[in-house]
Design a protein around this motif. Structure first.
Motif, PDB file in Angstrom:
ATOM      1  N   SER A   1     -10.469   3.385  -5.456  1.00  0.00           N
ATOM      2  CA  SER A   1     -10.875   4.602  -4.750  1.00  0.00           C
ATOM      3  C   SER A   1      -9.627   5.387  -4.364  1.00  0.00           C
ATOM      4  O   SER A   1      -8.820   5.722  -5.226  1.00  0.00           O
ATOM      5  CB  SER A   1     -11.740   4.267  -3.527  1.00  0.00           C
ATOM      6  OG  SER A   1     -12.227   5.441  -2.928  1.00  0.00           O
ATOM      7  N   THR A   2      -9.403   5.661  -3.068  1.00  0.00           N
ATOM      8  CA  THR A   2      -8.247   6.453  -2.652  1.00  0.00           C
ATOM      9  C   THR A   2      -7.070   5.587  -2.222  1.00  0.00           C
ATOM     10  O   THR A   2      -6.034   6.109  -1.802  1.00  0.00           O
ATOM     11  CB  THR A   2      -8.634   7.374  -1.477  1.00  0.00           C
ATOM     12  OG1 THR A   2      -9.111   6.571  -0.394  1.00  0.00           O
ATOM     13  CG2 THR A   2      -9.722   8.359  -1.892  1.00  0.00           C
ATOM     14  N   SER A   3      -7.228   4.270  -2.275  1.00  0.00           N
ATOM     15  CA  SER A   3      -6.145   3.358  -1.903  1.00  0.00           C
ATOM     16  C   SER A   3      -5.381   2.917  -3.152  1.00  0.00           C
ATOM     17  O   SER A   3      -5.990   2.521  -4.150  1.00  0.00           O
ATOM     18  CB  SER A   3      -6.705   2.127  -1.174  1.00  0.00           C
ATOM     19  OG  SER A   3      -7.293   2.483   0.057  1.00  0.00           O
ATOM     20  N   VAL A   4      -4.050   3.001  -3.089  1.00  0.00           N
ATOM     21  CA  VAL A   4      -3.186   2.629  -4.219  1.00  0.00           C
ATOM     22  C   VAL A   4      -2.197   1.562  -3.734  1.00  0.00           C
ATOM     23  O   VAL A   4      -1.551   1.724  -2.684  1.00  0.00           O
ATOM     24  CB  VAL A   4      -2.435   3.847  -4.783  1.00  0.00           C
ATOM     25  CG1 VAL A   4      -1.524   3.414  -5.938  1.00  0.00           C
ATOM     26  CG2 VAL A   4      -3.425   4.910  -5.253  1.00  0.00           C
ATOM     27  N   PHE A   5      -2.086   0.468  -4.498  1.00  0.00           N
ATOM     28  CA  PHE A   5      -1.201  -0.634  -4.164  1.00  0.00           C
ATOM     29  C   PHE A   5      -0.157  -0.797  -5.279  1.00  0.00           C
ATOM     30  O   PHE A   5      -0.475  -0.639  -6.463  1.00  0.00           O
ATOM     31  CB  PHE A   5      -1.978  -1.953  -4.020  1.00  0.00           C
ATOM     32  CG  PHE A   5      -3.108  -1.881  -3.030  1.00  0.00           C
ATOM     33  CD1 PHE A   5      -2.911  -2.248  -1.709  1.00  0.00           C
ATOM     34  CD2 PHE A   5      -4.373  -1.446  -3.434  1.00  0.00           C
ATOM     35  CE1 PHE A   5      -3.960  -2.185  -0.803  1.00  0.00           C
ATOM     36  CE2 PHE A   5      -5.415  -1.375  -2.536  1.00  0.00           C
ATOM     37  CZ  PHE A   5      -5.204  -1.750  -1.206  1.00  0.00           C
ATOM     38  N   ARG A   6       1.071  -1.135  -4.882  1.00  0.00           N
ATOM     39  CA  ARG A   6       2.111  -1.449  -5.872  1.00  0.00           C
ATOM     40  C   ARG A   6       2.293  -2.962  -5.902  1.00  0.00           C
ATOM     41  O   ARG A   6       2.458  -3.604  -4.861  1.00  0.00           O
ATOM     42  CB  ARG A   6       3.433  -0.772  -5.526  1.00  0.00           C
ATOM     43  CG  ARG A   6       4.579  -1.171  -6.469  1.00  0.00           C
ATOM     44  CD  ARG A   6       5.830  -0.373  -6.252  1.00  0.00           C
ATOM     45  NE  ARG A   6       5.644   1.001  -6.694  1.00  0.00           N
ATOM     46  CZ  ARG A   6       5.847   2.079  -5.917  1.00  0.00           C
ATOM     47  NH1 ARG A   6       6.246   1.909  -4.680  1.00  0.00           N
ATOM     48  NH2 ARG A   6       5.669   3.288  -6.388  1.00  0.00           N
TER      49      ARG A   6
ATOM     50  N   THR B   1       0.849  -1.197   0.000  1.00  0.00           N
ATOM     51  CA  THR B   1       0.000   0.000   0.000  1.00  0.00           C
ATOM     52  C   THR B   1       0.880   1.240   0.000  1.00  0.00           C
ATOM     53  O   THR B   1       1.684   1.441   0.915  1.00  0.00           O
ATOM     54  CB  THR B   1      -0.909   0.030   1.235  1.00  0.00           C
ATOM     55  OG1 THR B   1      -1.589  -1.214   1.356  1.00  0.00           O
ATOM     56  CG2 THR B   1      -1.931   1.145   1.112  1.00  0.00           C
ATOM     57  N   ILE B   2       0.754   2.041  -1.036  1.00  0.00           N
ATOM     58  CA  ILE B   2       1.545   3.271  -1.097  1.00  0.00           C
ATOM     59  C   ILE B   2       0.689   4.516  -0.857  1.00  0.00           C
ATOM     60  O   ILE B   2       1.211   5.602  -0.672  1.00  0.00           O
ATOM     61  CB  ILE B   2       2.271   3.385  -2.456  1.00  0.00           C
ATOM     62  CG1 ILE B   2       1.268   3.453  -3.611  1.00  0.00           C
ATOM     63  CG2 ILE B   2       3.244   2.256  -2.636  1.00  0.00           C
ATOM     64  CD1 ILE B   2       1.929   3.682  -4.963  1.00  0.00           C
ATOM     65  N   ARG B   3      -0.623   4.351  -0.854  1.00  0.00           N
ATOM     66  CA  ARG B   3      -1.509   5.469  -0.515  1.00  0.00           C
ATOM     67  C   ARG B   3      -2.822   4.904   0.015  1.00  0.00           C
ATOM     68  O   ARG B   3      -3.345   3.934  -0.530  1.00  0.00           O
ATOM     69  CB  ARG B   3      -1.763   6.375  -1.719  1.00  0.00           C
ATOM     70  CG  ARG B   3      -2.476   7.687  -1.328  1.00  0.00           C
ATOM     71  CD  ARG B   3      -2.407   8.745  -2.415  1.00  0.00           C
ATOM     72  NE  ARG B   3      -3.200   8.416  -3.589  1.00  0.00           N
ATOM     73  CZ  ARG B   3      -2.720   8.186  -4.779  1.00  0.00           C
ATOM     74  NH1 ARG B   3      -1.411   8.215  -4.984  1.00  0.00           N
ATOM     75  NH2 ARG B   3      -3.511   7.910  -5.805  1.00  0.00           N
ATOM     76  N   GLY B   4      -3.349   5.472   1.085  1.00  0.00           N
ATOM     77  CA  GLY B   4      -4.592   4.994   1.662  1.00  0.00           C
ATOM     78  C   GLY B   4      -4.469   4.808   3.161  1.00  0.00           C
ATOM     79  O   GLY B   4      -3.421   5.064   3.763  1.00  0.00           O
TER      80      GLY B   4
ATOM     81  N   ASN C   1     -17.279   2.104  -8.636  1.00  0.00           N
ATOM     82  CA  ASN C   1     -16.306   3.166  -8.878  1.00  0.00           C
ATOM     83  C   ASN C   1     -15.073   2.701  -9.642  1.00  0.00           C
ATOM     84  O   ASN C   1     -14.147   3.473  -9.859  1.00  0.00           O
ATOM     85  CB  ASN C   1     -15.877   3.798  -7.546  1.00  0.00           C
ATOM     86  CG  ASN C   1     -17.014   4.563  -6.915  1.00  0.00           C
ATOM     87  OD1 ASN C   1     -17.779   5.214  -7.602  1.00  0.00           O
ATOM     88  ND2 ASN C   1     -17.138   4.469  -5.594  1.00  0.00           N
ATOM     89  N   GLY C   2     -15.031   1.415 -10.033  1.00  0.00           N
ATOM     90  CA  GLY C   2     -13.986   0.953 -10.936  1.00  0.00           C
ATOM     91  C   GLY C   2     -12.680   0.588 -10.267  1.00  0.00           C
ATOM     92  O   GLY C   2     -12.390   0.954  -9.126  1.00  0.00           O
ATOM     93  N   THR C   3     -11.872  -0.186 -11.013  1.00  0.00           N
ATOM     94  CA  THR C   3     -10.526  -0.581 -10.618  1.00  0.00           C
ATOM     95  C   THR C   3      -9.560  -0.064 -11.684  1.00  0.00           C
ATOM     96  O   THR C   3      -9.841  -0.171 -12.890  1.00  0.00           O
ATOM     97  CB  THR C   3     -10.410  -2.113 -10.502  1.00  0.00           C
ATOM     98  OG1 THR C   3     -11.363  -2.577  -9.541  1.00  0.00           O
ATOM     99  CG2 THR C   3      -9.014  -2.530 -10.071  1.00  0.00           C
ATOM    100  N   TYR C   4      -8.439   0.509 -11.258  1.00  0.00           N
ATOM    101  CA  TYR C   4      -7.510   1.154 -12.185  1.00  0.00           C
ATOM    102  C   TYR C   4      -6.127   0.533 -12.040  1.00  0.00           C
ATOM    103  O   TYR C   4      -5.659   0.271 -10.918  1.00  0.00           O
ATOM    104  CB  TYR C   4      -7.421   2.652 -11.909  1.00  0.00           C
ATOM    105  CG  TYR C   4      -8.712   3.394 -12.171  1.00  0.00           C
ATOM    106  CD1 TYR C   4      -8.906   4.105 -13.345  1.00  0.00           C
ATOM    107  CD2 TYR C   4      -9.750   3.364 -11.237  1.00  0.00           C
ATOM    108  CE1 TYR C   4     -10.097   4.784 -13.594  1.00  0.00           C
ATOM    109  CE2 TYR C   4     -10.935   4.027 -11.471  1.00  0.00           C
ATOM    110  CZ  TYR C   4     -11.106   4.736 -12.653  1.00  0.00           C
ATOM    111  OH  TYR C   4     -12.288   5.397 -12.892  1.00  0.00           O
TER     112      TYR C   4
END
Length: 550
Positions: free
Chosen positions: A85-90, A6-9, A62-65
């Protein structure tokens, strides 16, 4: 073994090792839990096949990116970023060593310069699979920690979702919505709050299927008693429906409490064909109920503040309305000076006074006190003031005016309220004062020739509203140059000292030592303050004074 970092969230910095199937979403059952209301319960999944990793959106709203491109399905490459959403994973792809698994080893290297923050480096070493399989206690602890972490994330999400909801109805519905998302096997949910008589009253009821609600709530009184009295959550298999017994635990009940007080209960009932609730589910419900209790208490306090604010606004308006019934300025009468003082103990009160212009250079002077205090007294005061003005115009005699006001008061008031009223008519050309007293504090007459103060206790009758056939008489006195008259309510003579001694009529007579109406009132006020000291005013204080100049 591949992993997501997790890099954001909310879980920034956390690493998740990926199994062959990994679900991401808002449901606590997902391997990667995302506590965000904009995320679907099962939002996306990552799967492995033939050494390749694929991310797939599960029909989310709300989709997956992947790398900021919305996808339905995508093959993951090393360092790809997945945003939900507002969570970003690497995504990090590693080759698993033969016969084992990579684990992280953290080494702390001390800084070699003063003030340098310690440096943390990370290395990975292979651990044999046999060791991991044999070390069951470590895996158990890790599983317990993961469950605890997921529970905390869920409770935090509930707290965040309900913290700013202050409308009770909306709050109840939001709590039940969230519980239905957390517990997919829940069929019905109930929020029941205690009323002032400690009776449970349903405040919100929700059924998963359909808008309507059928069937009553069947719950053991012993369960409810245990939850309310002991503050314990209960997992219940008892039910009046034999079909539900076969499915195991069907109800969970947790106390709603905050501020050291039990507010009610939160009850979740499972589906007939669903899985049994577990102790882990009950623990999670208990945590949610604890936060929901705080949110409900906050909403309740907010409603009380709103009511208090509306009441204060209403009282401020009532104060303006009542003041509109009182003269804004003393009258200007040839040969006379007038003054007055009005000091209610609350925003509105039962004391009143008035100056009523009458034909043939006469003026009506009125002072009164309605029984009771606050809004009810103020309403009766407004009515009496209007009635007295009306009767004064059509009646010359003060006694006759009071008789008509008495009849009107008895006919219109149902709660045995009464009023003391002193009404007098000043004939300006004749310098003649005619008065009738309905149970009020007698007026004081200060003679200008020698400064003596006498009580005009003639024509004293029963208060208005006591007897329907009461008879009122009147008395007339001629005013000489320099004579002054003081009228007051009982808030003056009954004012208490710190040792509970009343001010009294004798002190009032001694305080009337000036011929000026303004100075007359000021003298009484200062003497009252000396007598009362630190004692708070407990009754309305009203005074009217006038003096003949020529």
């Amino acid at each position: 073994m591949a992993k997501l970092i997790t890099i954001r969230g909310p879980t920034r910095g956390r690493e998740y090792e990926l199994d062959e199937l990994c679900l991401l979403g808002r449901s606590p059952a997902c391997q990667i839990y995302i506590g965000d209301l904009t995320v679907s319960r099962q939002h996306a999944r990552v799967t492995s096949s033939s050494g390749k990793w694929v991310v797939e959106d599960l029909g989310s709203g709300n989709g997956t990116y992947v790398n900021e491109t919305r996808i339905t399905q995508a093959l993951l490459q090393n360092d790809d970023e997945i945003r939900i959403s507002t969570s970003v994973f690497r995504f990090v792809a590693d080759e698993e060593p033969a016969g084992g698994r990579w684990v992280n080893m953290v080494t702390v290297l001390a800084g070699n310069e003063p003030g340098l923050v310690n440096t943390v480096t990370q290395a990975r070493v292979p651990v044999p699979q046999a060791f991991l399989e044999s070390n069951t206690s470590e895996l158990t602890i890790r599983g317990d920690l993961q469950r605890a972490h997921r529970m905390l994330e869920t409770i935090y999400a509930v707290t965040e979702a309900t913290a700013n909801v202050l409308d009770p109805k909306k709050l109840f519905n939001q709590i039940l919505d969230y519980l239905f998302n957390i517990f997919p096997d829940a069929d019905r949910g109930f929020i029941m709050l205690l009323d002032p008589n400690n009776q449970l009253i349903p405040s919100a009821i929700r059924r998963r299927r359909g808008e309507g609600f059928s069937g009553g709530l069947v719950v053991s009184q012993s369960v409810v008693g245990q939850v309310l009295q002991e503050g314990k959550s209960v997992l219940s298999t008892g039910t009046a429906n034999p079909k539900k017994t076969a499915s195991g635990a069907t109800k969970m009940c947790a106390p709603l409490a905050a501020g050291g007080k039990t507010l009610g209960i939160l009850l979740i009932e499972g589906r007939v064909d669903g899985r049994s609730f577990t102790q882990e589910d009950l623990d999670l419900l208990s945590g949610v109920a604890m936060q929901a209790g705080v949110a409900i208490l906050n909403a309740h306090l907010h409603q009380l503040l709103l009511r208090q604010s509306r009441l204060e606004q209403d009282m401020a308006f009532a104060k303006q309305v009542q003041r509109s019934f009182l003269p804004s300025e003393p009258p200007e009468v040839p040969g006379f000076l007038f003054s007055r003082r009005y000091n209610p103990v609350f925003d509105v009160g039962g004391d009143f006074y008035d100056f009523i212009p009458l034909p043939e250079q006469r003026i009506g002077i009125l002072i009164g006190d309605v029984s009771g205090k606050g809004v009810s007294a103020a309403l009766l005061m407004a009515r009496l003031t209007s009635d007295m003005r009306y009767f004064s115009i059509s009646e010359i005699s003060p006694a006759r005016v009071l008789a008509r006001a008495n009849a009107a008061l008895i006919a219109g008031v149902q709660d045995n309220m009464f009023a003391t009223v002193l009404y007098m008519v000043l004939d300006v050309p004749r310098r003649l004062l005619t008065l009738s007293n309905a149970g009020h504090v007698p007026p004081l007459l200060r003679r200008g020739r020698d400064g003596s103060v006498v009580e005009i206790d003639e024509a004293t009758n029963l208060a208005l509203g006591v007897l329907p056939d009461a008879v009122f008489d009147e008395f007339a006195v001629e005013l000489a140059i320099g004579d002054g008259v003081l009228l007051c309510t009982d808030g003056v003579v009954e004012a208490k000292s710190p040792i509970q001694e009343e001010y009294g009529f004798s002190r009032l007579q001694r305080a009337v030592a000036s011929a000026s109406p303004e100075a007359m009132i000021e003298g009484v006020i200062k003497d009252l303050q000396r007598h009362s000291g630190s004692t708070s005013q407990y009754d309305d204080i009203t005074m009217v004074a006038f003096t003949r100049r020529t």
